[in-house]
Design a protein around this motif. Structure first.
Motif, short mmCIF file in Angstrom:
data_model
loop_
_atom_site.label_atom_id
_atom_site.label_comp_id
_atom_site.label_asym_id
_atom_site.label_seq_id
_atom_site.Cartn_x
_atom_site.Cartn_y
_atom_site.Cartn_z
N MET A 151 -14.27 -1.11 2.97
CA MET A 151 -13.16 -1.20 1.89
C MET A 151 -11.81 -1.31 2.58
O MET A 151 -10.97 -2.15 2.02
N PHE A 152 -11.56 -0.42 3.62
CA PHE A 152 -10.12 -0.34 4.26
C PHE A 152 -9.66 -1.68 4.70
O PHE A 152 -8.76 -2.35 4.64
N VAL A 153 -10.88 -2.09 5.48
CA VAL A 153 -10.70 -3.39 6.52
C VAL A 153 -10.37 -4.65 5.33
O VAL A 153 -9.55 -5.29 5.57
N ALA A 154 -11.31 -4.74 4.40
CA ALA A 154 -11.27 -5.76 3.55
C ALA A 154 -9.90 -6.02 2.72
O ALA A 154 -9.26 -7.06 2.65
N ILE A 155 -9.43 -4.67 2.26
CA ILE A 155 -8.22 -4.55 1.57
C ILE A 155 -6.95 -5.06 2.55
O ILE A 155 -5.85 -5.61 2.33
N TYR A 156 -6.98 -4.42 3.75
CA TYR A 156 -6.02 -4.56 4.66
C TYR A 156 -5.86 -6.22 5.10
O TYR A 156 -4.54 -6.81 4.97
N LEU A 157 -6.88 -6.78 5.23
CA LEU A 157 -7.30 -8.17 5.85
C LEU A 157 -6.67 -9.14 4.50
O LEU A 157 -6.12 -9.99 4.47
N LEU A 158 -7.02 -8.60 3.13
CA LEU A 158 -6.72 -9.62 2.16
C LEU A 158 -5.07 -9.38 1.79
O LEU A 158 -4.51 -10.52 1.56
N LEU A 159 -4.46 -8.20 2.13
CA LEU A 159 -3.21 -8.26 1.86
C LEU A 159 -2.18 -8.87 2.99
O LEU A 159 -0.96 -9.29 2.73
N THR A 160 -2.73 -8.85 3.90
CA THR A 160 -2.13 -9.30 5.44
C THR A 160 -2.29 -10.66 5.89
O THR A 160 -1.57 -11.33 6.77
N ARG A 161 -3.52 -11.19 5.58
CA ARG A 161 -4.17 -12.36 6.17
C ARG A 161 -4.40 -13.54 5.18
O ARG A 161 -5.04 -14.43 5.65
N THR A 162 -4.27 -13.28 4.04
CA THR A 162 -4.75 -14.41 2.94
C THR A 162 -3.74 -14.65 2.10
O THR A 162 -2.51 -14.08 2.04
N ARG A 163 -3.62 -16.03 1.56
CA ARG A 163 -2.48 -16.41 0.58
C ARG A 163 -2.35 -15.58 -0.76
O ARG A 163 -1.42 -15.20 -1.09
N VAL A 164 -3.44 -14.72 -1.06
CA VAL A 164 -3.63 -13.86 -2.19
C VAL A 164 -2.71 -12.75 -1.94
O VAL A 164 -1.62 -12.34 -2.59
N GLY A 165 -2.65 -12.31 -0.55
CA GLY A 165 -1.82 -11.08 -0.37
C GLY A 165 -0.32 -11.48 -0.23
O GLY A 165 0.61 -10.67 -0.49
N ILE A 166 -0.25 -12.79 0.18
CA ILE A 166 1.39 -13.22 0.33
C ILE A 166 1.84 -13.25 -1.14
O ILE A 166 3.03 -12.98 -1.37
N VAL A 167 1.24 -13.91 -2.07
CA VAL A 167 1.37 -13.93 -3.64
C VAL A 167 1.86 -12.54 -3.92
O VAL A 167 2.68 -12.24 -4.57
N VAL A 168 0.97 -11.55 -3.85
CA VAL A 168 0.90 -10.22 -4.33
C VAL A 168 2.40 -9.51 -3.83
O VAL A 168 3.04 -9.10 -4.50
N ARG A 169 2.53 -9.78 -2.55
CA ARG A 169 3.54 -8.86 -1.97
C ARG A 169 5.00 -9.76 -2.40
O ARG A 169 5.83 -9.09 -2.69
N SER A 170 4.76 -11.01 -2.38
CA SER A 170 6.35 -11.46 -2.90
C SER A 170 6.42 -11.39 -4.46
O SER A 170 7.59 -11.14 -4.91
N ALA A 171 5.50 -10.88 -5.23
CA ALA A 171 5.52 -10.81 -6.66
C ALA A 171 6.02 -9.07 -6.75
O ALA A 171 6.86 -8.92 -7.70
N ILE A 172 5.85 -8.44 -5.64
CA ILE A 172 6.49 -7.07 -5.73
C ILE A 172 8.10 -7.01 -5.09
O ILE A 172 8.84 -6.66 -6.06
N TYR A 173 8.12 -7.78 -4.17
CA TYR A 173 9.51 -7.60 -3.59
C TYR A 173 10.27 -8.56 -4.21
O TYR A 173 11.61 -8.34 -4.04
N LYS A 174 10.01 -9.76 -4.59
CA LYS A 174 10.90 -10.94 -5.02
C LYS A 174 10.23 -11.29 -6.19
O LYS A 174 9.84 -12.59 -6.24
N PRO A 175 10.09 -10.65 -7.23
CA PRO A 175 9.41 -11.20 -8.64
C PRO A 175 9.92 -12.26 -9.20
O PRO A 175 9.40 -13.40 -9.63
N ARG A 176 11.39 -12.40 -9.13
CA ARG A 176 12.02 -13.81 -9.93
C ARG A 176 11.80 -15.02 -8.74
O ARG A 176 11.66 -15.88 -9.45
#
Length: 313
Positions: A151-176
């Motif tokens: 679970m740890f490896v999957a979440i880490y890779l999802l957030l740091t190595r995929t387009r989904v993670g990029i979208v999620v992090r951008s929605a947090i830090y730069k929502p507009r």
């Protein structure tokens, strides 16, 4: 020596279980800034859903289906409840999720009663992995640890190595900016909350078969999950893993130490004086094992308020 090895392994597995539950809470807070007081209730729901479905679709299918159902409940909670109070601040979110935890607990008691249910490991999985000092170590404990690591490896890779993670992090830090690029930020938040709830449901579905599945299991583990998140650092996935393992190992080792401060003073010839003082001097470390995580949290808050791996503001 064998007892020390067993205690270490039990502590690591317990710590990995804490991570399985706290990972979702860490993800939700780190992404959305929501402190979900009902998070441990999702853990309990996962165990009860798996118990209910096990007899119909089998153990492994139930373990897969339970977190999906819990995740869908999390989506409903975020969409129709939390979203309405999110702009009012953390106090309203805490009150809402606090009330939700009571509703879930009472609903469980209404359908299953105020006693443990017979949710057990299938006989095929209830086998020893190896023997240490004549004692058989359950293979299912190792399986729980393996699932937590995956679970740890999957979440880490999802957030740091995929387009989904990029979208999620951008929605947090730069929502507009994310909205300007065509991303549905509220939908992203709803998905994050649902995934976080589903992770807690997976922990319940897996661990509920080994530990006791009862209406108080959320209360028993809920406080400890918040300790893990605070010690590790709010929003830090790596911090949650580190804090979980640290708390699990320390708690497990402390249970097996039947010593007190009086025994320590006895090494310098002051044992009789310490025993005469009594109180804390004669209190066994094993009896304090449940309070050690809270003492560790207090120490961390005094020395490093942001947590072990939290970002300093």
């Amino acid at each position: 020596m064998d007892q020390l090895i067993v205690s270490l392994m039990n502590g690591i597995v317990y710590g990995l279980l804490l991570f399985m539950v706290s990972a979702g809470l860490t993800l939700i807070f780190g992404m959305m800034g929501v402190l979900n007081f009902a998070h441990a209730s999702f853990y309990m729901l996962g165990a009860y859903f798996a118990y209910t479905l096990q007899g119909t679709i089998g153990f492994w299918a139930a373990v897969i289906a339970a977190p999906i159902l819990v995740g869908l409940i999390g989506v409903v909670v975020e969409r129709f409840f939390l979203r309405r109070v999110h702009h009012h601040g953390h106090a309203h979110e805490l009150l809402l999720t606090f009330g939700l935890s009571f509703i879930i607990a009472e609903t469980i008691k209404l359908f299953f009663g105020n006693f443990p249910v017979d949710y057990r490991i299938p006989p095929a999985l209830d086998v020893p992995a190896f023997a240490i000092g004549g004692a058989q170590y359950p293979a299912y404990r190792l399986l729980m640890g393996g699932i937590a690591i995956a679970m740890f490896v999957a979440i880490y890779l999802l957030l740091t190595r995929t387009r989904v993670g990029i979208v999620v992090r951008s929605a947090i830090y730069k929502p507009r900016m994310a909205e300007a690029l065509g991303h549905n930020v509220p939908l992203v938040f709803m998905g994050v909350f649902g995934v976080g709830a589903g992770l807690a449901g997976l922990a319940g579905a897996v661990a509920g078969a080994f530990y006791t599945t009862n209406p108080n299991m959320a209360l028993e583990l809920g406080v400890m999950v918040f300790v893990v998140v605070v010690v590790g650092g709010l929003g830090s996935l790596g911090g949650a893993m580190l804090a979980s393992l640290l708390i699990g190992v320390i708690t497990s080792l402390a249970v097996g130490i039947d010593r007190s401060l009086a025994d320590l003073f006895a090494l310098v010839g002051a044992g009789d004086w310490a025993r005469g003082v009594g109180g804390l001097m004669t209190l066994k470390l094993s009896s304090l094992s449940a309070t050690i995580p809270f003492a560790l949290m207090l120490l961390i808050l005094l020395v490093r308020p942001s947590g072990l791996m939290g970002e300093k503001n």
